[in-house]
Each structure stands twice: as structure tokens, then as C-alpha cells.
Design a protein around this motif. Sequence first.
Motif, PDB file in Angstrom:
ATOM      1  N   GLY A  18       0.788  -1.217   0.000  1.00 20.31           N
ATOM      2  CA  GLY A  18       0.000   0.000   0.000  1.00 20.31           C
ATOM      3  C   GLY A  18       0.826   1.275   0.000  1.00 20.31           C
ATOM      4  N   SER A  19       2.151   1.148   0.108  1.00 13.59           N
ATOM      5  CA  SER A  19       3.027   2.322   0.134  1.00 13.59           C
ATOM      6  C   SER A  19       3.073   3.015  -1.219  1.00 13.59           C
ATOM      7  N   LEU A  20       3.145   4.349  -1.166  1.00 14.55           N
ATOM      8  CA  LEU A  20       3.472   5.116  -2.356  1.00 14.55           C
ATOM      9  C   LEU A  20       4.992   5.115  -2.444  1.00 14.55           C
ATOM     10  N   VAL A  21       5.511   4.549  -3.507  1.00 14.81           N
ATOM     11  CA  VAL A  21       6.958   4.409  -3.677  1.00 14.81           C
ATOM     12  C   VAL A  21       7.449   5.487  -4.633  1.00 14.81           C
ATOM     13  N   VAL A  71      10.074   8.042 -10.731  1.00 13.46           N
ATOM     14  CA  VAL A  71       8.720   7.525 -10.941  1.00 13.46           C
ATOM     15  C   VAL A  71       8.059   7.303  -9.582  1.00 13.46           C
ATOM     16  N   TYR A  72       6.746   7.315  -9.577  1.00 13.46           N
ATOM     17  CA  TYR A  72       5.947   7.060  -8.380  1.00 13.46           C
ATOM     18  C   TYR A  72       4.953   5.962  -8.714  1.00 13.46           C
ATOM     19  N   PHE A  73       4.772   5.037  -7.781  1.00 10.67           N
ATOM     20  CA  PHE A  73       3.774   3.995  -7.953  1.00 10.67           C
ATOM     21  C   PHE A  73       3.355   3.473  -6.587  1.00 10.67           C
ATOM     22  N   VAL A  74       2.215   2.797  -6.539  1.00 10.79           N
ATOM     23  CA  VAL A  74       1.741   2.195  -5.301  1.00 10.79           C
ATOM     24  C   VAL A  74       2.063   0.711  -5.335  1.00 10.79           C
ATOM     25  N   ALA A  75       2.715   0.214  -4.287  1.00  6.29           N
ATOM     26  CA  ALA A  75       3.029  -1.216  -4.146  1.00  6.29           C
ATOM     27  C   ALA A  75       1.765  -1.895  -3.626  1.00  6.29           C
ATOM     28  N   GLU A  76       0.896  -2.285  -4.541  1.00  5.95           N
ATOM     29  CA  GLU A  76      -0.461  -2.715  -4.217  1.00  5.95           C
ATOM     30  C   GLU A  76      -0.601  -4.125  -3.672  1.00  5.95           C
TER      31      GLU A  76
END
Length: 104
Positions: A18-21, A71-76
Motif C-alpha cells: 500500500g506504500s506510495l513508492v 517515478v511514483y507507484f503504489v506497491a499494491e
Amino acid sequence: LRPDAITSPGPELRVKVGSLVKLTVVNVGRAVHVLTIVGDLKEDPNAVPVFSGASAGTPRNPIPPGSSVTVYFVAEKEGSYYYVCNVPGHTSLGMYGGFVVESA
């Protein structure tokens, strides 16, 4: 990571589900590179990232020497993944590392 601390394969990265990476890739080498978070450790220039946005550059539009990309992404989803350079031949040269998404 410091440029003088480069290892092959790269260090394992760990984040909570759930983290924003925020991932910044700095190309300190002399060749072009790419970074993609993938599920399988294999040579695949067409690899699709396991998380939306979890790639920096593409083999057709790589990161040039001396440049950086953030880049930014969510570790879902929990699990064990890999970050790889999917420029053809680079993964087999050791340009990869573990990317682990742990429970919160």
C-alpha cells in the motif's frame, strides 16, 4: 545508493504493501539503461511492470548516461518481485535486484 557502492545484482529493496513508492534512477554508467519492477527474473525487453507506473524508461526510450528519472507507484500487492534493466542483455549481466512488498 552511492555510485561507488554499485553491486551486481543490486541490493534488495523492501516496502510495505500500500506504500506510495518514489523511485529515482540515476544512470551513472556509460550505456543506456531502463528499470522495471517485474514478477519474473528473465530477459524480456517487452516486460510490463507489475505495478502501474513502476518503470523508468523503456528499451526504445532508455535513460541516457548522466541522466535520472523519478517515478511514483503504489506497491499494491504483497510478494517478491524484481527490478531489472530490460535493455536486451542487461538482466543476464546482473542488472537486477529483489523488490519485496511486505505486509503493513
